[in-house]
Design a protein around this motif. Structure first.
Motif, PDB file in Angstrom:
ATOM      1  N   PHE A 236      12.007  20.517 -13.854  1.00 51.81           N
ATOM      2  CA  PHE A 236      10.420  20.601 -13.486  1.00 51.81           C
ATOM      3  C   PHE A 236      10.113  19.544 -12.381  1.00 51.81           C
ATOM      4  CE2 PHE A 236       5.832  19.757 -14.733  1.00 51.81           C
ATOM      5  CZ  PHE A 236       5.630  21.422 -14.582  1.00 51.81           C
ATOM      6  N   ALA A 237      10.222  18.671 -12.585  1.00 55.75           N
ATOM      7  CA  ALA A 237      10.298  17.855 -11.012  1.00 55.75           C
ATOM      8  C   ALA A 237      10.736  18.113  -9.800  1.00 55.75           C
ATOM      9  CB  ALA A 237      10.961  16.321 -11.150  1.00 55.75           C
ATOM     10  N   VAL A 238      11.801  19.069  -9.948  1.00 57.51           N
ATOM     11  CA  VAL A 238      12.626  20.072  -9.050  1.00 57.51           C
ATOM     12  C   VAL A 238      11.505  21.014  -8.766  1.00 57.51           C
ATOM     13  CG1 VAL A 238      14.808  21.534  -7.476  1.00 57.51           C
ATOM     14  CG2 VAL A 238      15.457  18.905  -8.997  1.00 57.51           C
TER      15      VAL A 238
ATOM     16  N   ALA B 201       0.966  16.869  -8.103  1.00 55.62           N
ATOM     17  CA  ALA B 201       1.642  17.091  -9.312  1.00 55.62           C
ATOM     18  C   ALA B 201       2.624  16.356  -9.419  1.00 55.62           C
ATOM     19  CB  ALA B 201       1.738  18.712  -9.679  1.00 55.62           C
ATOM     20  N   HIS B 202       3.553  16.784  -8.404  1.00 55.63           N
ATOM     21  CA  HIS B 202       4.990  16.074  -8.437  1.00 55.63           C
ATOM     22  C   HIS B 202       5.326  14.085  -8.442  1.00 55.63           C
ATOM     23  CE1 HIS B 202       8.676  14.400  -6.726  1.00 55.63           C
ATOM     24  NE2 HIS B 202       9.791  15.658  -6.964  1.00 55.63           N
ATOM     25  N   GLN B 203       3.825  13.337  -7.858  1.00 55.70           N
ATOM     26  CA  GLN B 203       4.408  12.435  -7.806  1.00 55.70           C
ATOM     27  C   GLN B 203       3.437  11.829  -9.202  1.00 55.70           C
ATOM     28  OE1 GLN B 203       4.207   9.857  -5.720  1.00 55.70           O
ATOM     29  NE2 GLN B 203       4.392   8.044  -6.339  1.00 55.70           N
ATOM     30  N   ALA B 204       2.590  12.520 -10.276  1.00 59.64           N
ATOM     31  CA  ALA B 204       2.335  12.471 -11.449  1.00 59.64           C
ATOM     32  C   ALA B 204       3.756  12.748 -12.357  1.00 59.64           C
ATOM     33  CB  ALA B 204       0.983  13.152 -11.319  1.00 59.64           C
ATOM     34  N   PHE B 205       4.180  13.508 -11.932  1.00 59.18           N
ATOM     35  CA  PHE B 205       5.211  13.354 -12.522  1.00 59.18           C
ATOM     36  C   PHE B 205       6.767  12.775 -12.575  1.00 59.18           C
ATOM     37  CE2 PHE B 205       9.190  16.947 -14.930  1.00 59.18           C
ATOM     38  CZ  PHE B 205       8.084  16.446 -16.296  1.00 59.18           C
TER      39      PHE B 205
ATOM     40  N   LEU C 170      -4.277  23.338   0.633  1.00 60.23           N
ATOM     41  CA  LEU C 170      -4.870  23.154  -0.559  1.00 60.23           C
ATOM     42  C   LEU C 170      -3.674  22.621  -1.939  1.00 60.23           C
ATOM     43  CD1 LEU C 170      -7.330  22.309  -2.097  1.00 60.23           C
ATOM     44  CD2 LEU C 170      -8.131  25.204  -2.350  1.00 60.23           C
ATOM     45  N   ALA C 171      -3.017  24.191  -1.145  1.00 66.25           N
ATOM     46  CA  ALA C 171      -1.815  24.366  -2.882  1.00 66.25           C
ATOM     47  C   ALA C 171      -0.313  23.103  -2.400  1.00 66.25           C
ATOM     48  CB  ALA C 171      -0.978  25.400  -2.988  1.00 66.25           C
ATOM     49  N   ALA C 172      -0.353  22.945  -1.750  1.00 62.99           N
ATOM     50  CA  ALA C 172       0.443  21.811  -1.579  1.00 62.99           C
ATOM     51  C   ALA C 172       0.350  20.732  -1.622  1.00 62.99           C
ATOM     52  CB  ALA C 172       0.919  21.887   0.116  1.00 62.99           C
ATOM     53  N   VAL C 173      -1.532  20.323  -1.059  1.00 66.47           N
ATOM     54  CA  VAL C 173      -2.372  18.975  -1.541  1.00 66.47           C
ATOM     55  C   VAL C 173      -2.084  18.633  -3.436  1.00 66.47           C
ATOM     56  CG1 VAL C 173      -4.477  17.703  -2.288  1.00 66.47           C
ATOM     57  CG2 VAL C 173      -3.273  18.322  -0.109  1.00 66.47           C
ATOM     58  N   ALA C 174      -1.831  19.488  -4.243  1.00 64.16           N
ATOM     59  CA  ALA C 174      -2.017  19.717  -5.765  1.00 64.16           C
ATOM     60  C   ALA C 174      -0.555  19.990  -6.021  1.00 64.16           C
ATOM     61  CB  ALA C 174      -2.896  20.807  -5.836  1.00 64.16           C
ATOM     62  N   LEU C 175       0.332  19.915  -5.244  1.00 61.97           N
ATOM     63  CA  LEU C 175       1.914  20.454  -5.671  1.00 61.97           C
ATOM     64  C   LEU C 175       2.504  18.799  -5.921  1.00 61.97           C
ATOM     65  CD1 LEU C 175       2.629  23.502  -4.719  1.00 61.97           C
ATOM     66  CD2 LEU C 175       3.474  22.750  -7.378  1.00 61.97           C
ATOM     67  N   VAL C 176       2.244  18.098  -4.206  1.00 64.10           N
ATOM     68  CA  VAL C 176       2.050  16.581  -4.412  1.00 64.10           C
ATOM     69  C   VAL C 176       1.662  15.962  -5.337  1.00 64.10           C
ATOM     70  CG1 VAL C 176       2.450  14.452  -2.318  1.00 64.10           C
ATOM     71  CG2 VAL C 176       2.408  17.106  -1.571  1.00 64.10           C
TER      72      VAL C 176
ATOM     73  N   LEU D 284       9.376  21.056  -8.938  1.00 66.32           N
ATOM     74  CA  LEU D 284       7.397  21.534  -7.923  1.00 66.32           C
ATOM     75  C   LEU D 284       7.930  20.606  -6.583  1.00 66.32           C
ATOM     76  CD1 LEU D 284       5.707  18.381 -11.081  1.00 66.32           C
ATOM     77  CD2 LEU D 284       4.918  20.751 -10.421  1.00 66.32           C
ATOM     78  N   ARG D 285       8.880  20.297  -6.917  1.00 64.68           N
ATOM     79  CA  ARG D 285       9.372  19.671  -5.860  1.00 64.68           C
ATOM     80  C   ARG D 285       9.363  20.876  -4.534  1.00 64.68           C
ATOM     81  NH1 ARG D 285      12.116  14.956  -2.690  1.00 64.68           N
ATOM     82  NH2 ARG D 285      13.858  15.243  -2.187  1.00 64.68           N
ATOM     83  N   GLY D 286      10.152  22.183  -5.229  1.00 67.04           N
ATOM     84  CA  GLY D 286      10.574  23.007  -4.083  1.00 67.04           C
ATOM     85  C   GLY D 286       9.327  23.891  -4.072  1.00 67.04           C
ATOM     86  N   PHE D 287       8.447  23.699  -4.707  1.00 68.48           N
ATOM     87  CA  PHE D 287       6.816  24.828  -4.374  1.00 68.48           C
ATOM     88  C   PHE D 287       6.055  23.473  -3.630  1.00 68.48           C
ATOM     89  CE2 PHE D 287       7.783  26.848  -8.823  1.00 68.48           C
ATOM     90  CZ  PHE D 287       7.738  28.780  -7.985  1.00 68.48           C
ATOM     91  N   GLY D 288       6.155  22.728  -3.270  1.00 66.65           N
ATOM     92  CA  GLY D 288       5.448  21.710  -2.804  1.00 66.65           C
ATOM     93  C   GLY D 288       6.167  21.550  -1.549  1.00 66.65           C
ATOM     94  N   PHE D 289       8.067  21.815  -0.846  1.00 64.41           N
ATOM     95  CA  PHE D 289       8.116  21.597   0.096  1.00 64.41           C
ATOM     96  C   PHE D 289       7.208  23.133   0.145  1.00 64.41           C
ATOM     97  CE2 PHE D 289      11.732  19.163   0.091  1.00 64.41           C
ATOM     98  CZ  PHE D 289      11.482  18.332  -0.783  1.00 64.41           C
ATOM     99  N   VAL D 290       7.592  24.558  -0.356  1.00 62.71           N
ATOM    100  CA  VAL D 290       6.817  25.679   0.408  1.00 62.71           C
ATOM    101  C   VAL D 290       5.995  25.602   0.646  1.00 62.71           C
ATOM    102  CG1 VAL D 290       6.695  28.083   0.011  1.00 62.71           C
ATOM    103  CG2 VAL D 290       8.719  27.057  -0.730  1.00 62.71           C
ATOM    104  N   ALA D 291       5.228  25.346  -0.014  1.00 62.40           N
ATOM    105  CA  ALA D 291       3.191  25.088   0.524  1.00 62.40           C
ATOM    106  C   ALA D 291       2.881  23.971   2.031  1.00 62.40           C
ATOM    107  CB  ALA D 291       2.064  24.606  -0.673  1.00 62.40           C
ATOM    108  N   ALA D 292       3.854  23.305   1.897  1.00 63.43           N
ATOM    109  CA  ALA D 292       3.499  22.017   2.800  1.00 63.43           C
ATOM    110  C   ALA D 292       4.279  22.772   4.041  1.00 63.43           C
ATOM    111  CB  ALA D 292       4.646  20.448   2.253  1.00 63.43           C
ATOM    112  N   PHE D 293       5.251  23.419   4.370  1.00 58.68           N
ATOM    113  CA  PHE D 293       5.971  24.024   5.791  1.00 58.68           C
ATOM    114  C   PHE D 293       5.156  25.078   5.659  1.00 58.68           C
ATOM    115  CE2 PHE D 293       9.469  21.290   4.974  1.00 58.68           C
ATOM    116  CZ  PHE D 293      10.119  20.798   6.104  1.00 58.68           C
ATOM    117  N   GLN D 294       4.478  26.193   5.048  1.00 63.43           N
ATOM    118  CA  GLN D 294       3.749  26.994   4.900  1.00 63.43           C
ATOM    119  C   GLN D 294       2.315  26.519   5.860  1.00 63.43           C
ATOM    120  OE1 GLN D 294       4.512  30.556   4.645  1.00 63.43           O
ATOM    121  NE2 GLN D 294       2.436  30.330   6.757  1.00 63.43           N
ATOM    122  N   ALA D 295       1.858  25.317   5.099  1.00 57.37           N
ATOM    123  CA  ALA D 295       0.248  24.634   6.089  1.00 57.37           C
ATOM    124  C   ALA D 295       0.789  24.346   7.333  1.00 57.37           C
ATOM    125  CB  ALA D 295      -0.345  23.974   4.919  1.00 57.37           C
ATOM    126  N   ALA D 296       1.876  23.915   7.625  1.00 59.20           N
ATOM    127  CA  ALA D 296       2.590  22.671   8.500  1.00 59.20           C
ATOM    128  C   ALA D 296       3.386  23.605  10.046  1.00 59.20           C
ATOM    129  CB  ALA D 296       3.328  22.021   8.663  1.00 59.20           C
ATOM    130  N   GLY D 297       3.649  24.852   9.284  1.00 57.75           N
ATOM    131  CA  GLY D 297       4.109  25.763   9.961  1.00 57.75           C
ATOM    132  C   GLY D 297       2.944  26.317  10.726  1.00 57.75           C
TER     133      GLY D 297
END
Lengths: 132, 286
Positions: B7-9, B60-64, B52-58, B11-24
Motif C-alpha cells: 500500500f505504501a509503494v 497520505a504517504h507521509q501519514a502511512f 492538488l492530487a500530489a499534495v494529497a498523496l504526499v 501511494l508513493r507510485g501515484f504520488g510520483f506520477v501526480a508530482a511529475f505531472q504537475a512539475a512537468g
C-alpha cells in the motif's frame, strides 16, 4: 573533439564506478543466525546492522501462529540491539524486524531458525517479554 | 511482502506520477504557453489538479509510513513514529515537495508570466525535494549524485509532463499549431532526453557495487527501466520521423495516431515511476 568528449565521459564514469558504492543500512549479522538450527532456545535475539538504525518493530512467531511482539525496543539509533525472547518450545521460528535507517528508508527483514529437542527447559520463563 | 508495504509503494507510485505531472506541466508551459491558444486553459487545469492530487498523496504517504515502520495499521496511531518521521529527512522531503506543489498549483490559478515563473520555481522545488532522501542522499559523493539526480528528474519531468498537454493540444489546436508544437518539442527532446540516460547511467555506476548486483531485485527493476527507456525512445523516434512530418503535411488523421502514441508513452513512463517507487522503497542497490 568527439573522441575527447568520449574519453572524458568514460573517465568520469570509471571514477564514479571505482569508488565505494553507497547503500543504506543492512543487517550484518544476528544471533540466532538466519537458518540456524540450535539445541538451546535463545534467551535473547541480537541484531547487528552495518550502520545505526532505529528499530521500530520486532516479532517472533512459530510457523502458522500469530507473531508475538518483542520489546521494549530502544528509542534511539544504534547498530546493535539485544532484545529478550520469550520461552520457546521446539519448532521453527521466524523473527521479523523493521527499522528506520539514517537516510529514512524503512528496512525490513526476517531471520528463520529452528529449536530442537530439549530447548524448552533451557529458557527462563521469568524473562518472558510482554507484548509492546 | 506485507500489505502495508504494498500500500505504501502504491501511494508513493501515484504520488510520483501526480508530482511529475504537475512539475512537468509547469516546465512544458514555460516554453510552450504561447503555442496553446485553445488548449492552454485545459493544460493549466491539468497542472492544478495534478498538483492538488500530489499534495494529497504526499500527505497520505507521509501519514502511512508509521504503519510500515510498525508493520501494521496500529502504527498509524503511534504519535512517536509520526514525530520521528516528521523530524527526519523524510519530513523535510515531504515539506519541500508540498511547498513546490502548492507553488505549482498557485502558478496555474491564472494566466500570466509572473504566475508561470511561480509554477516554474515550484516545479524546481518538487524535483530538488528528491535529493533529500534516498540512495543518492548519503555518502561522500552526495553533491555529484544530487546533481545527476536533478538533471535526470528535471528532464524526465519535462518529458512526462509534456505528454498530456500534447494529447490535449492534438484534440483542440489546429493542424498548423500542432505541427509547430511537435516540431519544437521534438527538436528539444532530441537534445535533452538522452541526458536522462547519461545521468541515470552515472548514478547507476556510483550506486551499484558490481555487475552481479544487476541480478538482485534492485538491479532487475533497473534493467526494466532501461528497457522501458529504449521502448520510449523508439516511440519518440516514431513521433518525430513519421507522425511529425505527416501532421506538417496537413493530414489530420495523423493527430489521432499521435494521441495514441502519446498515451502509450505516458503509460510507459508512469509504469517506470511505479517501478522506481518500488525499487527505492523496498530494495537496496546491494
Amino acid at each position: 573533439m568527439k573522441n575527447t568528449n568520449l574519453r572524458a565521459g568514460v573517465a568520469a564514469f570509471a571514477l564514479l564506478a571505482a569508488q565505494h558504492a553507497f547503500a543504506h543500512a543492512q543487517l550484518s549479522s544476528s544471533m540466532p543466525a538466519d537458518e540456524a538450527v540450535i539445541d538451546v532456545a535463545p534467551k535473547e535475539v541480537t541484531l547487528h546492522f552495518s550502520e545505526p538504525v532505529r528499530l521500530t518493530a520486532l516479532t517472533v512467531g512459530a510457523q502458522g501462529e500469530t507473531p508475538r511482539e518483542l520489546g521494549p525496543l530502544p528509542g534511539g539509533m544504534s547498530a546493535d540491539f539485544a532484545v529478550t525472547m520469550p520461552a520457546l518450545e521446539d519448532g521453527r521460528y521466524v523473527v521479523s524486524w523493521r527499522a528506520l535507517s539514517a537516510d529514512t528508508h524503512v528496512l525490513t527483514g526476517e531471520i528463520s531458525f529452528a529449536v530442537t529437542s530439549g530447548s524448552a527447559a533451557a529458557a527462563d520463563p521469568s524473562e518472558h517479554s510482554p507484548a509492546r | 511482502m506485507a500489505a502495508v508495504d504494498l500500500f505504501a509503494v502504491a501511494l508513493r507510485g501515484f504520488g510520483f506520477v501526480a508530482a511529475f505531472q504537475a512539475a512537468g506541466t509547469a516546465l512544458f508551459l514555460s516554453t510552450f504557453a504561447d503555442d496553446l491558444p485553445r488548449s492552454g486553459h485545459r493544460v493549466r487545469a491539468l497542472g492544478r489538479s495534478s498538483a492538488l492530487a500530489a499534495v494529497a498523496l504526499v500527505a497520505a504517504h507521509q501519514a502511512f509510513e508509521p504503519a510500515r515502520l510498525l508493520g501494521g495499521l496500529p502504527g498509524l496511531f503511534d504519535a512517536s513514529l509520526h514525530l520521528l518521521l516528521l523530524r527526519s529527512d523524510a519530513g523535510t522531503t515531504a515539506a519541500v515537495r508540498v511547498l513546490g506543489l502548492v507553488l505549482v498549483g498557485f502558478g496555474f490559478l491564472k494566466e500570466g508570466r509572473g504566475r508561470s515563473a511561480v509554477a516554474l520555481i515550484g516545479a524546481t522545488l518538487v524535483v530538488v525535494s528528491f535529493t533529500f532522501t534516498g540512495h543518492t542522499a548519503g555518502g561522500d559523493r552526495r553533491w555529484l549524485l544530487a546533481t545527476l539526480l536533478i538533471v535526470h528528474l528535471l528532464i524526465l519531468a519535462f518529458w512526462f509532463g509534456a505528454l498530456m498537454p500534447l494529447y490535449l493540444a492534438a484534440g483542440r489546436e489546429d493542424l498548423n499549431t500542432n505541427a509547430r508544437i511537435i516540431e519544437r518539442f521534438s527538436a528539444m527532446a532530441v537534445r535533452i532526453v538522452p541526458l536522462v540516460f547519461v545521468a541515470g547511467a552515472g548514478m547507476t555506476a556510483a550506486l551499484l557495487p558490481s555487475f552481479a548486483a544487476l541480478r538482485t531485485p534492485y538491479g532487475l527493476l533497473l534493467l526494466g527501466k532501461v528497457a522501458a527507456f529504449a521502448l520510449l525512445m523508439l516511440l519518440a523516434s516514431l513521433n518525430k520521423w513519421r507522425l511529425g512530418p505527416t501532421i506538417s503535411a496537413g493530414r489530420g488523421q495523423a493527430l489521432r495516431a499521435l494521441r495514441t502514441s502519446v498515451l502509450v508513452e505516458w503509460g510507459l513512463i508512469a509504469a517506470v515511476l511505479f517501478g522506481t517507487a518500488a525499487m527505492t522503497a523496498l530494495f537496496s542497490p546491494r
